[in-house]
Design a protein around this motif. Structure first.
Motif, PDB file in Angstrom:
ATOM      1  N   ARG A  60       0.838  -1.211   0.000  1.00 37.26           N
ATOM      2  CA  ARG A  60       0.000   0.000   0.000  1.00 37.26           C
ATOM      3  C   ARG A  60       0.867   1.253   0.000  1.00 37.26           C
ATOM      4  N   TRP A  61       1.884   1.246   0.806  1.00 34.45           N
ATOM      5  CA  TRP A  61       2.767   2.400   0.906  1.00 34.45           C
ATOM      6  C   TRP A  61       3.485   2.656  -0.418  1.00 34.45           C
ATOM      7  N   GLN A  64       1.191   3.945  -3.353  1.00 39.57           N
ATOM      8  CA  GLN A  64       0.713   5.331  -3.301  1.00 39.57           C
ATOM      9  C   GLN A  64       1.456   6.212  -4.303  1.00 39.57           C
ATOM     10  N   SER A  65       2.712   5.907  -4.553  1.00 35.89           N
ATOM     11  CA  SER A  65       3.463   6.719  -5.515  1.00 35.89           C
ATOM     12  C   SER A  65       3.218   6.282  -6.957  1.00 35.89           C
TER      13      SER A  65
END
Length: 196
Positions: A60-61, A64-65
């Motif tokens: 998920r982290w 995000q980009s």
């Protein structure tokens, strides 16, 4: 009022909060469940293990980009400015994550170390986006390369100081923006080939 439905997204948000509070060494699934007001079995119904939950948080982290960068990569126009904009967006995103929430950034670095397959997928996605820009540049006659995929990997490697978390301490140093611009200019001149 009925309780809010337990979803993977709610679990991941709570997990981020728990990781921020306790760090990866001390955070447990029980802590996540407590933060959500549910049993730990409810969390395990969505994520079969602590490792699966931690991998999902890492995914998920990193994801995000992807969306922001994908939008930059997909814009119309000359490839050189697109590549510079893409590299700038990547650097800005990494700086935001490192500077805006240093506790969570440090936690993610531990999780990233645990989930190398997740990181490998992330890097492959990033290199594919660069390759798409390079290929467009070749098609438009802006870039001189016969292998956009290999060139994209070289661009990724050449700019690692500005996106690899190992260099996060450098990102707030004086002169880093000038160094970034210098590397971008060097990369773009190299892509254009001799005499351009």
């Amino acid at each position: 009022m009925p309780p809010e439905t337990l979803t993977p997204d709610r679990i991941l948000e709570a997990t981020e909060d728990v990781l921020r509070r306790y760090g990866p060494a001390k955070a447990t699934v029980v802590d996540v469940a407590r933060a959500l007001g549910v049993s730990h079995g409810s969390v395990y119904r969505h994520f079969g293990s602590k490792a699966a939950l931690r991998e999902a948080v890492t995914d998920r982290w990193l994801d995000q980009s992807h969306a922001e960068l994908s939008a930059v990569a997909g814009t119309e126009g000359p490839a050189g400015p697109r590549l510079r904009a893409w590299l700038s967006a990547l650097f800005a995103a990494k700086r935001r994550k490192a500077g805006g929430d240093p506790e969570l950034f440090a936690t993610y670095m531990v999780l990233v170390g645990e989930n190398s397959a997740t990181v490998d997928r992330h890097i492959a996605t990033m290199i594919e986006q660069i390759a798409g820009i390079v290929e467009a540049g070749v098609t438009r006659g802006e870039f001189a390369t016969t292998d956009p995929a290999t060139t994209a990997r070289a661009v990724w490697d050449a700019t690692s100081r500005f996106h690899d978390p190992a260099y996060a301490a450098d990102w707030a140093q004086p002169g880093i923006d000038t160094a970034f611009e210098t590397v971008c200019e060097l990369v773009l001149r190299g892509l254009a080939g001799p005499g351009r």
